[in-house]
Design a protein around this motif. Sequence first.
Motif, PDB file in Angstrom:
ATOM      1  N   LYS A 424       0.875  -1.166   0.000  1.00 39.08           N
ATOM      2  CA  LYS A 424       0.000   0.000   0.000  1.00 39.08           C
ATOM      3  C   LYS A 424       0.915   1.219   0.000  1.00 39.08           C
ATOM      4  CE  LYS A 424      -4.054   1.438   2.466  1.00 39.08           C
ATOM      5  NZ  LYS A 424      -4.682   1.514   3.745  1.00 39.08           N
ATOM      6  N   GLU A 425       0.681   2.122  -0.938  1.00 35.44           N
ATOM      7  CA  GLU A 425       1.576   3.269  -1.059  1.00 35.44           C
ATOM      8  C   GLU A 425       1.489   4.139   0.187  1.00 35.44           C
ATOM      9  OE1 GLU A 425       2.483   6.694  -4.317  1.00 35.44           O
ATOM     10  OE2 GLU A 425       1.554   4.823  -4.911  1.00 35.44           O
ATOM     11  N   ARG A 426       2.649   4.653   0.603  1.00 34.16           N
ATOM     12  CA  ARG A 426       2.664   5.509   1.781  1.00 34.16           C
ATOM     13  C   ARG A 426       1.857   6.769   1.502  1.00 34.16           C
ATOM     14  NH1 ARG A 426       8.100   6.954   2.273  1.00 34.16           N
ATOM     15  NH2 ARG A 426       8.457   4.745   2.484  1.00 34.16           N
ATOM     16  N   ARG A 427       0.968   7.133   2.420  1.00 35.02           N
ATOM     17  CA  ARG A 427       0.152   8.320   2.166  1.00 35.02           C
ATOM     18  C   ARG A 427       1.002   9.559   2.245  1.00 35.02           C
ATOM     19  NH1 ARG A 427      -3.444   8.584   6.365  1.00 35.02           N
ATOM     20  NH2 ARG A 427      -4.436  10.419   5.571  1.00 35.02           N
ATOM     21  N   SER A 428       0.827  10.432   1.273  1.00 29.33           N
ATOM     22  CA  SER A 428       1.675  11.618   1.278  1.00 29.33           C
ATOM     23  C   SER A 428       1.169  12.572   2.346  1.00 29.33           C
ATOM     24  CB  SER A 428       1.644  12.281  -0.087  1.00 29.33           C
ATOM     25  OG  SER A 428       0.629  13.239  -0.119  1.00 29.33           O
ATOM     26  N   PHE A 429       2.062  13.489   2.746  1.00 27.75           N
ATOM     27  CA  PHE A 429       1.682  14.449   3.788  1.00 27.75           C
ATOM     28  C   PHE A 429       0.623  15.367   3.299  1.00 27.75           C
ATOM     29  CE2 PHE A 429       5.477  12.737   4.931  1.00 27.75           C
ATOM     30  CZ  PHE A 429       5.184  12.431   6.229  1.00 27.75           C
ATOM     31  N   LEU A 430       0.626  15.589   1.955  1.00 21.87           N
ATOM     32  CA  LEU A 430      -0.388  16.508   1.440  1.00 21.87           C
ATOM     33  C   LEU A 430      -1.761  15.875   1.574  1.00 21.87           C
ATOM     34  CD1 LEU A 430       1.669  17.931  -1.463  1.00 21.87           C
ATOM     35  CD2 LEU A 430       0.998  19.093   0.580  1.00 21.87           C
ATOM     36  N   ASP A 431      -1.833  14.526   1.488  1.00 26.43           N
ATOM     37  CA  ASP A 431      -3.122  13.858   1.719  1.00 26.43           C
ATOM     38  C   ASP A 431      -3.564  14.080   3.168  1.00 26.43           C
ATOM     39  OD1 ASP A 431      -3.084  13.018  -0.820  1.00 26.43           O
ATOM     40  OD2 ASP A 431      -2.589  10.928  -0.428  1.00 26.43           O
ATOM     41  N   LYS A 432      -2.589  13.922   4.070  1.00 27.15           N
ATOM     42  CA  LYS A 432      -2.920  14.100   5.491  1.00 27.15           C
ATOM     43  C   LYS A 432      -3.305  15.551   5.766  1.00 27.15           C
ATOM     44  CE  LYS A 432       0.146  10.385   6.923  1.00 27.15           C
ATOM     45  NZ  LYS A 432       1.452  10.058   7.475  1.00 27.15           N
ATOM     46  N   LEU A 433      -2.572  16.464   5.100  1.00 30.13           N
ATOM     47  CA  LEU A 433      -2.852  17.894   5.277  1.00 30.13           C
ATOM     48  C   LEU A 433      -4.266  18.209   4.779  1.00 30.13           C
ATOM     49  CD1 LEU A 433      -1.523  20.735   5.944  1.00 30.13           C
ATOM     50  CD2 LEU A 433      -1.269  20.953   3.506  1.00 30.13           C
ATOM     51  N   THR A 434      -4.621  17.631   3.621  1.00 30.54           N
ATOM     52  CA  THR A 434      -5.960  17.852   3.056  1.00 30.54           C
ATOM     53  C   THR A 434      -7.008  17.425   4.079  1.00 30.54           C
ATOM     54  OG1 THR A 434      -5.043  17.273   0.916  1.00 30.54           O
ATOM     55  CG2 THR A 434      -7.421  17.393   1.053  1.00 30.54           C
ATOM     56  N   GLU A 435      -6.764  16.264   4.689  1.00 33.76           N
ATOM     57  CA  GLU A 435      -7.736  15.766   5.676  1.00 33.76           C
ATOM     58  C   GLU A 435      -7.839  16.705   6.868  1.00 33.76           C
ATOM     59  OE1 GLU A 435      -6.894  11.660   6.615  1.00 33.76           O
ATOM     60  OE2 GLU A 435      -7.099  11.173   4.491  1.00 33.76           O
ATOM     61  N   ARG A 436      -6.660  17.213   7.300  1.00 35.40           N
ATOM     62  CA  ARG A 436      -6.660  18.120   8.456  1.00 35.40           C
ATOM     63  C   ARG A 436      -7.416  19.411   8.129  1.00 35.40           C
ATOM     64  NH1 ARG A 436      -1.145  17.438   9.438  1.00 35.40           N
ATOM     65  NH2 ARG A 436      -0.761  19.663   9.249  1.00 35.40           N
ATOM     66  N   VAL A 437      -7.182  19.943   6.924  1.00 35.15           N
ATOM     67  CA  VAL A 437      -7.866  21.188   6.533  1.00 35.15           C
ATOM     68  C   VAL A 437      -9.369  20.938   6.438  1.00 35.15           C
ATOM     69  CG1 VAL A 437      -8.136  22.884   4.673  1.00 35.15           C
ATOM     70  CG2 VAL A 437      -5.866  22.178   5.357  1.00 35.15           C
ATOM     71  N   LYS A 438      -9.741  19.771   5.846  1.00 38.59           N
ATOM     72  CA  LYS A 438     -11.171  19.425   5.726  1.00 38.59           C
ATOM     73  C   LYS A 438     -11.807  19.361   7.112  1.00 38.59           C
ATOM     74  CE  LYS A 438     -11.391  16.569   1.563  1.00 38.59           C
ATOM     75  NZ  LYS A 438     -11.359  15.175   1.158  1.00 38.59           N
ATOM     76  N   GLU A 439     -11.101  18.671   8.025  1.00 39.20           N
ATOM     77  CA  GLU A 439     -11.614  18.485   9.385  1.00 39.20           C
ATOM     78  C   GLU A 439     -11.814  19.837  10.055  1.00 39.20           C
ATOM     79  OE1 GLU A 439      -9.479  16.009  12.545  1.00 39.20           O
ATOM     80  OE2 GLU A 439      -9.641  14.716  10.786  1.00 39.20           O
ATOM     81  N   PHE A 440     -10.796  20.693   9.896  1.00 35.45           N
ATOM     82  CA  PHE A 440     -10.831  22.025  10.510  1.00 35.45           C
ATOM     83  C   PHE A 440     -12.045  22.797  10.002  1.00 35.45           C
ATOM     84  CE2 PHE A 440      -9.880  26.560  10.132  1.00 35.45           C
ATOM     85  CZ  PHE A 440      -9.650  26.887  11.470  1.00 35.45           C
ATOM     86  N   LEU A 441     -12.266  22.733   8.657  1.00 31.17           N
ATOM     87  CA  LEU A 441     -13.377  23.482   8.067  1.00 31.17           C
ATOM     88  C   LEU A 441     -14.722  22.929   8.520  1.00 31.17           C
ATOM     89  CD1 LEU A 441     -11.990  23.949   4.465  1.00 31.17           C
ATOM     90  CD2 LEU A 441     -12.262  25.714   6.162  1.00 31.17           C
ATOM     91  N   ASP A 442     -14.809  21.590   8.650  1.00 33.37           N
ATOM     92  CA  ASP A 442     -16.064  20.981   9.110  1.00 33.37           C
ATOM     93  C   ASP A 442     -16.381  21.447  10.529  1.00 33.37           C
ATOM     94  OD1 ASP A 442     -16.361  19.743   6.752  1.00 33.37           O
ATOM     95  OD2 ASP A 442     -15.540  17.807   7.376  1.00 33.37           O
ATOM     96  N   ASN A 443     -15.329  21.476  11.366  1.00 38.22           N
ATOM     97  CA  ASN A 443     -15.556  21.850  12.771  1.00 38.22           C
ATOM     98  C   ASN A 443     -15.814  23.350  12.912  1.00 38.22           C
ATOM     99  OD1 ASN A 443     -15.115  19.215  13.387  1.00 38.22           O
ATOM    100  ND2 ASN A 443     -12.962  19.502  13.923  1.00 38.22           N
ATOM    101  N   ALA A 444     -15.271  24.116  11.958  1.00 33.12           N
ATOM    102  CA  ALA A 444     -15.390  25.581  12.085  1.00 33.12           C
ATOM    103  C   ALA A 444     -16.732  26.101  11.629  1.00 33.12           C
ATOM    104  CB  ALA A 444     -14.286  26.251  11.270  1.00 33.12           C
ATOM    105  N   GLU A 445     -17.478  25.224  10.926  1.00 38.34           N
ATOM    106  CA  GLU A 445     -18.781  25.695  10.379  1.00 38.34           C
ATOM    107  C   GLU A 445     -19.701  26.204  11.472  1.00 38.34           C
ATOM    108  OE1 GLU A 445     -19.885  26.042   7.132  1.00 38.34           O
ATOM    109  OE2 GLU A 445     -17.734  25.836   6.909  1.00 38.34           O
TER     110      GLU A 445
END
Length: 445
Positions: A424-445
Amino acid sequence: MDKHQISVGLDIGTTKIVAMIGRKNEYGKVEILGVGKSKSLGVHRGVVNNITQTIQSIQQAVQEAEAAASEKIEDVTVGIAGQHIRSLQHSDYITRPNSELVIDETDIDRLINQVHKLVMLPGEEIIHVLPQEFKVDGQAEIKEPIGMYGGRLEANFHVVVGQVSSIRNIGRCVKSAGLDLEGITLEPLASANAVLSQEEKEAGVALIDIGGGTTDLAVFKDGIIRHTAVIPFGGNVITEDIKEGCSIIEKQAELLKIKFGSAWPGENKDNEIVSIPGLRGREPKEITLKNLSKIIHARVVEIIEQVYVEIKNYGHEEQKKKLIAGIVLTGGGSQLKHLKQLVEYITGMDTRIGYPNEHLAGDSDEDIASPLFATAVGLVMDGLKRQDRKKAEQVAEEVVENEGEEEGTTTEAQQDIVTEEPKKERRSFLDKLTERVKEFLDNAE
């Protein structure tokens, strides 16, 4: 059409916002279905400084692309750049509890996570950690340590750092424009994927992407990215200088630069003159092309010298770090006349203009294969790659499930994918970053 086959790149620049819809054709090339372009109003030097205006510009570009492609856009891959991005080199190591076992993914993840604990300036966060080369028990220059034995695992890292608030603001604009964030990519990396060949990345090359507000640099050697930098100058400062130097309005300065501008003053004769209509009843202004190119030359030299300082910081003068493929120029600013000659003159390195046509389908529109769209094409390619990866992971998971139920009934297609992608390919940090930004935006709504 299968929704998953299309990918959308959103390039939020200082002068323009581009939404580009593409898909892979049967030859594995990228076919561009539609492009939308709007004037970027709320972005300064790659950083959002007016949320409302940026949202409007994004919506305008997206609507234009949707109309051209007759597709509805839902997910986008966004590029991040801007003057807040910087990079540093860092070495780190871990000691493995059991050197009898071979090194695997978890060891490398442990080492990379350790780098993430580096203390940054307030408001900054690590966006990207790129391992350069590894050392196992002191043995140097190892490209892939997985499967080796060893007690101490060391690595040199290229760490890219940025302001997390700027990245969240971009995420916020995308979300408010009614779109989902599928992925985040560093713009210099996206441009590099679009215009550089694998041979150039192996031989050593510096990609200079001259945008409106910033100039991005990415240095590759041995196929690995070695250095990135964002210089807070671009084509806009050249226009600004022409505006000040010739006392004309910005629109005229921009047109002058594009139509008659040259980075090499020796090219123009003294008697070549352009007449510019005066403002409301005033006399027209006469500007000599020689003066125009002197103004442009002075600023372009400054930009190139700053980029060259960054290339020297990487250490290209050492034999081992030599950039054999020289420099590739891309971005809207690379279309300035005689820029290639000037860059060669200042740096003494071979230079070419990078067009994103290598990965595009043969019948693509000529306008799309312009350096202006290099980043957008790179973002579309990145989105397609991300989809392929997800698909391969899903198939691999299905195969594992099927094997549990009944042995040996894998279809040939699944077999192919499984043999190609055993790990399984190692997940890139940008994938993790995308998830963190998404999470932040969901919680900030």
